[in-house]
Write a protein that holds these residues in place. Structure first.
Motif, mmCIF file in Angstrom:
data_model
loop_
_atom_site.group_PDB
_atom_site.id
_atom_site.type_symbol
_atom_site.label_atom_id
_atom_site.label_comp_id
_atom_site.label_asym_id
_atom_site.label_seq_id
_atom_site.Cartn_x
_atom_site.Cartn_y
_atom_site.Cartn_z
ATOM 1 N N MET A 67 62.947 46.439 46.002
ATOM 2 C CA MET A 67 63.260 46.736 47.407
ATOM 3 C C MET A 67 62.226 46.088 48.319
ATOM 4 N N TYR A 68 60.941 46.170 47.937
ATOM 5 C CA TYR A 68 59.879 45.541 48.735
ATOM 6 C C TYR A 68 59.998 44.016 48.703
ATOM 7 N N LEU A 69 60.360 43.455 47.573
ATOM 8 C CA LEU A 69 60.500 41.998 47.474
ATOM 9 C C LEU A 69 61.681 41.492 48.288
ATOM 10 N N ALA A 81 55.038 45.318 46.324
ATOM 11 C CA ALA A 81 55.902 45.033 45.175
ATOM 12 C C ALA A 81 55.042 44.796 43.938
ATOM 13 N N ALA A 82 54.010 43.989 44.076
ATOM 14 C CA ALA A 82 53.136 43.681 42.942
ATOM 15 C C ALA A 82 52.470 44.953 42.410
ATOM 16 N N ARG A 83 52.107 45.849 43.296
ATOM 17 C CA ARG A 83 51.484 47.115 42.881
ATOM 18 C C ARG A 83 52.428 47.921 41.995
ATOM 19 N N TRP A 84 53.676 48.062 42.427
ATOM 20 C CA TRP A 84 54.654 48.818 41.643
ATOM 21 C C TRP A 84 55.013 48.083 40.355
ATOM 22 N N LEU A 85 55.119 46.761 40.427
ATOM 23 C CA LEU A 85 55.438 45.982 39.235
ATOM 24 C C LEU A 85 54.342 46.114 38.177
ATOM 25 N N ARG A 86 53.085 46.119 38.617
ATOM 26 C CA ARG A 86 51.976 46.237 37.663
ATOM 27 C C ARG A 86 52.044 47.581 36.924
#
Length: 168
Positions: A67-69, A81-86
């Motif tokens: 959603m952020y991306l 997005a990167a924070r949640w992906l990590r």
């Protein structure tokens, strides 16, 4: 009808409850045309956020990151997005590993470029990609990054990968 009480949920049922929040989030994000349900990205974000935060659900974390991306109902934010992906990638979530690897390798606005670490995550995702049709996008991201990577990037990625595997 009984209300849901997260403090009273047996541990073995937590994954089921988290999956239900993710499913409701997906229905809200995309809508259900046959049922006349229109997309409601704000509600989808609430569902994903709840499951991601309270249950640490990797699918919810991935969906929130997407959603952020994509800027789906919220402002685009590659760093969030990167924070949640990590968080999801560290749980072995293959799509999150691929997307995080891609973000780290390419370094879009807000994300510090870390090519070797990006290659490591792309390699992890590629190694678990076993569905030729469904995982083609992962293989494509991996192959493009490997073509664009320098020898130093590849060597550093191998060192990161070795360290990562030792922690497992």
């Amino acid at each position: 009808m009984q209300n849901y009480d997260e403090d009273d949920t047996p541990r073995r049922e937590i994954a089921v409850v988290a999956s239900a929040f993710v499913a409701v989030g997906a229905y809200n994000l995309n809508g259900i045309s046959d049922a006349g349900m229109k997309p409601n990205p704000a509600r989808a974000r609430e569902m994903f956020q709840y499951a991601a935060t309270n249950f640490g659900d990797a699918d919810a974390q991935y969906n929130l990151a997407r959603m952020y991306l994509d800027g789906a109902g919220i402002e685009k934010d590659a760093r969030q997005a990167a924070r949640w992906l990590r968080l999801a990638a560290e749980k072995g979530h293959k799509p999150s590993q691929a997307m995080l690897g891609h973000l780290l390798f390419t370094g879009p606005e807000g994300v510090v470029k870390q090519r070797a670490q990006g290659l490591m995550y792309l390699t992890l995702a590629r190694e678990s990609a076993n569905d030729p049709a469904g995982d083609k996008w992962i293989v494509d991201l991996y192959e493009k990054a490997m073509r664009d990577a320098s020898d130093n990037d590849r060597q550093a990625a191998a060192v990161y990968l070795e360290g990562y595997m030792k922690k497992r």
